[in-house]
Design a protein around this motif. Structure first.
Motif, PDB file in Angstrom:
ATOM      1  N   ARG A   1       0.907  -1.328  -0.008  1.00  0.00           N
ATOM      2  CA  ARG A   1       0.010  -0.140   0.215  1.00  0.00           C
ATOM      3  C   ARG A   1       0.900   1.299  -0.042  1.00  0.00           C
ATOM      4  NH1 ARG A   1      -5.786  -0.710   2.574  1.00  0.00           N
ATOM      5  NH2 ARG A   1      -5.980  -2.802   2.474  1.00  0.00           N
ATOM      6  N   ALA A   2       1.962   1.283   0.793  1.00  0.00           N
ATOM      7  CA  ALA A   2       2.703   2.427   0.838  1.00  0.00           C
ATOM      8  C   ALA A   2       3.412   2.696  -0.564  1.00  0.00           C
ATOM      9  CB  ALA A   2       3.901   2.069   1.781  1.00  0.00           C
ATOM     10  N   LEU A   3       3.728   1.529  -1.347  1.00  0.00           N
ATOM     11  CA  LEU A   3       4.565   1.665  -2.479  1.00  0.00           C
ATOM     12  C   LEU A   3       3.543   2.102  -3.818  1.00  0.00           C
ATOM     13  CD1 LEU A   3       6.765   1.197  -4.355  1.00  0.00           C
ATOM     14  CD2 LEU A   3       5.981  -1.330  -4.697  1.00  0.00           C
ATOM     15  N   VAL A   4       2.150   1.702  -3.584  1.00  0.00           N
ATOM     16  CA  VAL A   4       1.378   2.233  -4.617  1.00  0.00           C
ATOM     17  C   VAL A   4       0.803   3.697  -4.057  1.00  0.00           C
ATOM     18  CG1 VAL A   4      -1.275   2.163  -5.086  1.00  0.00           C
ATOM     19  CG2 VAL A   4       0.106  -0.028  -4.887  1.00  0.00           C
ATOM     20  N   ALA A   5       0.966   4.046  -2.778  1.00  0.00           N
ATOM     21  CA  ALA A   5       0.492   5.586  -2.562  1.00  0.00           C
ATOM     22  C   ALA A   5       1.702   6.517  -3.071  1.00  0.00           C
ATOM     23  CB  ALA A   5       0.452   5.647  -1.162  1.00  0.00           C
ATOM     24  N   ALA A   6       2.976   5.833  -2.741  1.00  0.00           N
ATOM     25  CA  ALA A   6       4.210   6.765  -3.400  1.00  0.00           C
ATOM     26  C   ALA A   6       4.214   6.669  -4.782  1.00  0.00           C
ATOM     27  CB  ALA A   6       5.583   6.001  -2.671  1.00  0.00           C
ATOM     28  N   ARG A   7       3.913   5.764  -5.713  1.00  0.00           N
ATOM     29  CA  ARG A   7       3.900   5.816  -6.861  1.00  0.00           C
ATOM     30  C   ARG A   7       2.656   6.904  -7.537  1.00  0.00           C
ATOM     31  NH1 ARG A   7       5.075  -0.317  -8.584  1.00  0.00           N
ATOM     32  NH2 ARG A   7       7.126  -0.481  -8.311  1.00  0.00           N
ATOM     33  N   VAL A   8       1.661   6.668  -6.914  1.00  0.00           N
ATOM     34  CA  VAL A   8       0.611   7.645  -7.280  1.00  0.00           C
ATOM     35  C   VAL A   8       0.987   8.986  -6.912  1.00  0.00           C
ATOM     36  CG1 VAL A   8      -1.599   8.467  -6.678  1.00  0.00           C
ATOM     37  CG2 VAL A   8      -1.363   5.961  -7.108  1.00  0.00           C
ATOM     38  N   CYS A   9       1.692   9.456  -5.829  1.00  0.00           N
ATOM     39  CA  CYS A   9       2.171  10.678  -5.743  1.00  0.00           C
ATOM     40  C   CYS A   9       3.160  11.197  -6.593  1.00  0.00           C
ATOM     41  CB  CYS A   9       2.758  10.677  -4.197  1.00  0.00           C
ATOM     42  SG  CYS A   9       1.532  10.723  -2.836  1.00  0.00           S
ATOM     43  N   VAL A  10       3.929  10.254  -7.068  1.00  0.00           N
ATOM     44  CA  VAL A  10       5.109  10.694  -8.159  1.00  0.00           C
ATOM     45  C   VAL A  10       4.183  10.821  -9.346  1.00  0.00           C
ATOM     46  CG1 VAL A  10       7.103   9.713  -9.505  1.00  0.00           C
ATOM     47  CG2 VAL A  10       6.722   9.596  -7.064  1.00  0.00           C
ATOM     48  N   VAL A  11       3.376  10.098 -10.113  1.00  0.00           N
ATOM     49  CA  VAL A  11       2.676  10.257 -11.103  1.00  0.00           C
ATOM     50  C   VAL A  11       1.798  11.184 -11.257  1.00  0.00           C
ATOM     51  CG1 VAL A  11       1.402   8.912 -12.815  1.00  0.00           C
ATOM     52  CG2 VAL A  11       3.424   7.800 -11.632  1.00  0.00           C
ATOM     53  N   ALA A  12       1.100  11.521 -10.254  1.00  0.00           N
ATOM     54  CA  ALA A  12      -0.010  12.420 -10.249  1.00  0.00           C
ATOM     55  C   ALA A  12       0.329  13.732 -10.938  1.00  0.00           C
ATOM     56  CB  ALA A  12      -0.646  12.735  -8.888  1.00  0.00           C
TER      57      ALA A  12
ATOM     58  N   ALA B   1      13.242  -2.000  -1.061  1.00  0.00           N
ATOM     59  CA  ALA B   1      14.070  -1.538  -2.183  1.00  0.00           C
ATOM     60  C   ALA B   1      13.164  -0.643  -3.344  1.00  0.00           C
ATOM     61  CB  ALA B   1      14.854  -2.608  -2.880  1.00  0.00           C
ATOM     62  N   ASP B   2      11.975  -1.323  -3.737  1.00  0.00           N
ATOM     63  CA  ASP B   2      11.408  -0.595  -4.579  1.00  0.00           C
ATOM     64  C   ASP B   2      10.677   0.748  -3.948  1.00  0.00           C
ATOM     65  OD1 ASP B   2      11.687  -2.433  -6.601  1.00  0.00           O
ATOM     66  OD2 ASP B   2       9.787  -3.547  -5.946  1.00  0.00           O
ATOM     67  N   LEU B   3      10.343   0.561  -2.678  1.00  0.00           N
ATOM     68  CA  LEU B   3       9.815   1.870  -2.080  1.00  0.00           C
ATOM     69  C   LEU B   3      11.011   3.081  -1.898  1.00  0.00           C
ATOM     70  CD1 LEU B   3       7.420   3.324  -0.743  1.00  0.00           C
ATOM     71  CD2 LEU B   3       8.150   2.177   1.406  1.00  0.00           C
ATOM     72  N   GLY B   4      12.097   2.598  -1.579  1.00  0.00           N
ATOM     73  CA  GLY B   4      13.203   3.509  -1.531  1.00  0.00           C
ATOM     74  C   GLY B   4      13.336   4.072  -2.757  1.00  0.00           C
ATOM     75  N   PHE B   5      13.480   3.361  -3.795  1.00  0.00           N
ATOM     76  CA  PHE B   5      13.708   3.900  -5.328  1.00  0.00           C
ATOM     77  C   PHE B   5      12.794   4.725  -5.592  1.00  0.00           C
ATOM     78  CE2 PHE B   5      13.423   3.655  -9.917  1.00  0.00           C
ATOM     79  CZ  PHE B   5      14.485   3.880 -10.135  1.00  0.00           C
ATOM     80  N   THR B   6      11.280   4.554  -5.189  1.00  0.00           N
ATOM     81  CA  THR B   6      10.396   5.295  -5.680  1.00  0.00           C
ATOM     82  C   THR B   6      10.524   6.562  -5.016  1.00  0.00           C
ATOM     83  OG1 THR B   6       8.855   3.422  -6.121  1.00  0.00           O
ATOM     84  CG2 THR B   6       8.017   5.427  -5.864  1.00  0.00           C
ATOM     85  N   LEU B   7      10.690   6.531  -3.543  1.00  0.00           N
ATOM     86  CA  LEU B   7      10.657   7.780  -2.888  1.00  0.00           C
ATOM     87  C   LEU B   7      11.818   8.735  -3.358  1.00  0.00           C
ATOM     88  CD1 LEU B   7      10.053   6.504   0.696  1.00  0.00           C
ATOM     89  CD2 LEU B   7       8.721   7.919  -0.726  1.00  0.00           C
TER      90      LEU B   7
END
Length: 128
Positions: free
Chosen positions: A20-31, A81-87
């Motif tokens: 859920r945190a990964l999806v939220a971070a990706r939405v914040c980046v793409v929006a 790792a994916d979350l850190g990369f996205t952030l």
């Protein structure tokens, strides 16, 4: 020898512990990028709405950075790792939509997330 399958689906966040945190971070980046892709043609076709759209972009960038910071503070000690990369990388990518908001200090705001990540990494290293 393993066969490389090009039609295989990319890894998803479904079923992961921090999904859920990964999806939220990706939405914040793409929006902001999606808003920018919609806003620019509308601003060219209807210049009257340009200032409203510009302020909308600024507000969206601030909310997206706030969302990334909230995701970071939920678990700052051990990000996936994916979350850190996205952030980290995603927040740097948000600097361009922030610059498109025509307010240059706003472009420095997304860079606070990598600074927080570096500080958390130093803190983790000092604890060990």
């Amino acid at each position: 020898m393993p066969m490389i399958v090009w039609w295989r689906k990319p890894p998803t966040a479904k079923g992961r512990p921090g999904g859920r945190a990964l999806v939220a971070a990706r939405v914040c980046v793409v929006a902001p990028w999606v808003y920018l892709a919609v806003f620019l043609p509308v601003a060219v076709l209807a210049p009257v709405t340009a200032w409203v759209g510009l302020w909308g972009l600024r507000v969206l960038v601030v909310l997206a950075v706030a969302g990334l910071i909230a995701v970071f503070f939920r678990d700052p000690d051990d990000p996936d790792a994916d979350l850190g990369f996205t952030l980290g990388f995603g927040s740097v990518l948000m600097a361009l939509p922030a610059l498109m908001g025509l307010f240059w200090p706003l472009a420095l705001l997304p860079l606070t997330v990598p600074v927080l990540m570096i500080g958390a990494a130093i803190r983790r290293r000092l604890r060990r």
